[in-house]
Design an enzyme around this catalytic site. Structure first.
Site, PDB file in Angstrom:
ATOM      1  N   SER A   1       0.852  -1.183   0.000  1.00 37.56           N
ATOM      2  CA  SER A   1       0.000   0.000   0.000  1.00 37.56           C
ATOM      3  C   SER A   1       0.891   1.236   0.000  1.00 37.56           C
ATOM      4  O   SER A   1       2.109   1.134   0.040  1.00 37.56           O
ATOM      5  CB  SER A   1      -0.897  -0.001   1.237  1.00 37.56           C
ATOM      6  OG  SER A   1      -0.104   0.279   2.370  1.00 37.56           O
ATOM      7  N   LYS A   2       0.234   2.383  -0.012  1.00 38.58           N
ATOM      8  CA  LYS A   2       0.937   3.663  -0.075  1.00 38.58           C
ATOM      9  C   LYS A   2       2.044   3.787   0.955  1.00 38.58           C
ATOM     10  O   LYS A   2       3.059   4.419   0.709  1.00 38.58           O
ATOM     11  CB  LYS A   2      -0.071   4.783   0.180  1.00 38.58           C
ATOM     12  CG  LYS A   2      -0.507   5.487  -1.066  1.00 38.58           C
ATOM     13  CD  LYS A   2      -1.149   6.787  -0.684  1.00 38.58           C
ATOM     14  CE  LYS A   2      -2.154   7.168  -1.754  1.00 38.58           C
ATOM     15  NZ  LYS A   2      -3.271   7.927  -1.273  1.00 38.58           N
ATOM     16  N   ARG A   3       1.793   3.209   2.128  1.00 41.42           N
ATOM     17  CA  ARG A   3       2.809   3.459   3.149  1.00 41.42           C
ATOM     18  C   ARG A   3       4.121   2.734   2.863  1.00 41.42           C
ATOM     19  O   ARG A   3       5.126   3.015   3.495  1.00 41.42           O
ATOM     20  CB  ARG A   3       2.222   3.194   4.551  1.00 41.42           C
ATOM     21  CG  ARG A   3       2.227   1.844   5.068  1.00 41.42           C
ATOM     22  CD  ARG A   3       1.220   1.697   6.190  1.00 41.42           C
ATOM     23  NE  ARG A   3       0.569   0.435   5.984  1.00 41.42           N
ATOM     24  CZ  ARG A   3       1.154  -0.708   6.269  1.00 41.42           C
ATOM     25  NH1 ARG A   3       2.333  -0.733   6.828  1.00 41.42           N
ATOM     26  NH2 ARG A   3       0.554  -1.840   6.001  1.00 41.42           N
TER      27      ARG A   3
END
Ligand code: GLU
Length: 466
Positions: A237-239
């Protein structure tokens, strides 16, 4: 039979790397078998779907070169078709209207949870007459008995008992059809033979198969791709950093590097790492897709990117580099041929962004010297060699690397010093300390006027320190 695959993104964000891999595998499978690849935009979630996101998906696919043969088809344009299918199921008694209240469903759920049962609709409205004029949903009457069995091309045989499946809502109370219904109608209408998608949809597949059978539609083959994980083992994911395909373009990756990276993310062919698009088409097979999740590794992507920067046609790299030069405010037409700059510099950078940064000095005077390089090379002892080499360079008849080389050599001889005593300050004077190739080539590309101007600037700079 012509193979027909599809990519069916929901336009609720950018095209992320997981989606791009699904698209790539579907595209490859179609290309390999001389089939067709179809793009379908699943935009029935009116609140979360946006035109910007549709554009981002189209843009991402175009950048990757994943051309589709048909589409894009938009589900929001096909509501009549979905309603037709729902009406057919209602007529056949394979679907029914349900007006159970939220409160009743909530209570049912709580009771089931308290008894440690899986929450599911109890079928109360199956035999009730519900007024079509009043608010209601339509549910699919899932078979009670038997088992749904399918051969997943990645996961093998999958069996799910019908007793575990719910009477799925296929039309909401606002009249809009739900995902499982729209997918089966579309897959059938579009003649999809192979549904290749992320394994987050694997639980939907038995429901979709039941719906297809109820509608007397052919059941396609399924291949569910393993998840992509971040380096900490959780779903990517984005993180974990950039996950949007277009972000990789902005960050200076070549589309072929990202495609090569994505094809290997969940598929392998022996221990081969580098695949041209043609090789991928030839060698790719669903039977070799891993069953277990793959971990996204940016270092490896960088390695591949560098490989493609080094090995691709320099004119192609130059075309991709040009907009990154533009980002720095540089118009490559106003300076040395960008193709030659690419040839000279490309081994020294991992991304196009980096390549643009270390190549800016060919096109404009740098703002400041790289500190360490300046400290080492621009010392008072460098003034004499710089003056001497400047004299020789300014007197050259033609500005070509051979003559430039001879002028530097002659200066070295005249001063009776090692090459570095002239070469080092000259290089820093002209490049500011940026990575650069052979000195004579560097100077040729920078041009005479800029070279002489920068030598003067370096001499002045040393004067100021003294
Ligand atoms: N629209 C779904 C998604 O974006 C994919 C549906 C499918 O491939 O069947 O997750």
């Amino acid at each position: 039979m012509t193979i027909r695959t599809r990519f069916a993104p929901s336009p609720t964000g950018y095209l992320h790397v997981g989606g791009a891999r699904t698209a790539l595998y579907s595209w490859l499978y179609a290309r390999k078998h001389g089939g067709k690849f179809i793009l379908r935009i699943e935009d029935t979630d009116l609140e979360r779907s946006t035109p910007e996101s549709v554009n981002a998906i189209l843009e991402g696919m175009a950048w990757l070169g994943l051309e589709y043969d048909e589409g894009p088809f938009y589900q929001t344009h096909r509501f009549d078709r979905y309603n037709e299918a729902i009406e057919r199921l209602l007529e056949k008694g394979l679907a029914y209207r349900c007006d159970c209240s939220k409160e009743r469903l909530e209570k049912l759920r709580e009771e089931q949870m308290a008894k440690k049962l899986k929450p599911r609709y109890d079928g109360r409205c199956r035999c009730r007459e519900v007024d079509p004029g009043k608010p209601h949903v339509v549910r699919f009457r899932n078979p009670d008995e038997g088992t749904v069995v399918f051969q997943d091309l990645v996961r093998g045989t999958i069996r799910v008992r019908n007793a575990e499946l719910d009477d799925l809502i296929i039309r909401r109370s606002d009249g809009s059809p739900t995902y499982n219904l729209t997918v089966v109608v579309d897959d059938a209408d579009m003649g999809i033979t192979h549904v290749i998608r992320g394994d987050d949809h694997i639980n939907n597949t038995p429901r979709q198969i039941n719906l297809l059978r109820a509608l007397d539609l052919p059941v396609p083959q399924y291949a569910h791709l393993p998840m992509i994980l971040g380096d900490d083992g959780s779903r990517l994911s984005k993180r974990h950093g950039a996950v949007s395909v277009m972000q990789y373009m902005h960050d200076g990756f070549l589309p072929e590097a990202l495609l090569n990276y994505l094809v290997r993310l969940g598929w392998s062919h022996g221990d081969q790492e580098i695949f041209s698009l043609d090789e991928m088409v030839e060698l790719f097979d669903l039977s070799e897709v891993n069953r277990s999740p793959s971990t996204f590794n940016r270092e490896k992507l960088l390695w591949l990117n560098q490989h493609y920067m080094k090995e691709s046609d320099p004119a192609h790299v130059a075309r991709l580099l040009s907009p990154h030069m533009g980002e720095l405010g540089i118009d490559p037409a106003q300076g040395p041929d960008l193709v030659r700059v690419v040839e000279a510099q490309r081994e020294r950078a991992q991304t196009l962004v980096e390549l643009a940064r270390i190549s800016a000095f060919y096109y404009r005077d740098f703002e400041r010297y790289e500190e360490k390089a300046a400290k080492r090379a621009l010392k008072p002892a460098a003034v004499e060699p710089l003056r001497a080499v400047r004299d020789r360079l300014s007197a050259l008849e033609s500005w070509r690397r051979e003559e430039i080389h001879a002028a530097i050599e002659a200066t070295v001889k005249e001063l009776d010093v090692g090459f570095g005593k002239v070469g080092m300050p000259l290089r820093v004077a002209v490049t500011g300390g940026a990575p650069s190739p052979d000195l004579d080539l560097t100077l040729e590309l920078v041009g005479r006027e800029a070279t002489l101007r920068r030598i003067d600037r370096a001499i002045e700079q040393i004067g100021q320190q003294a």
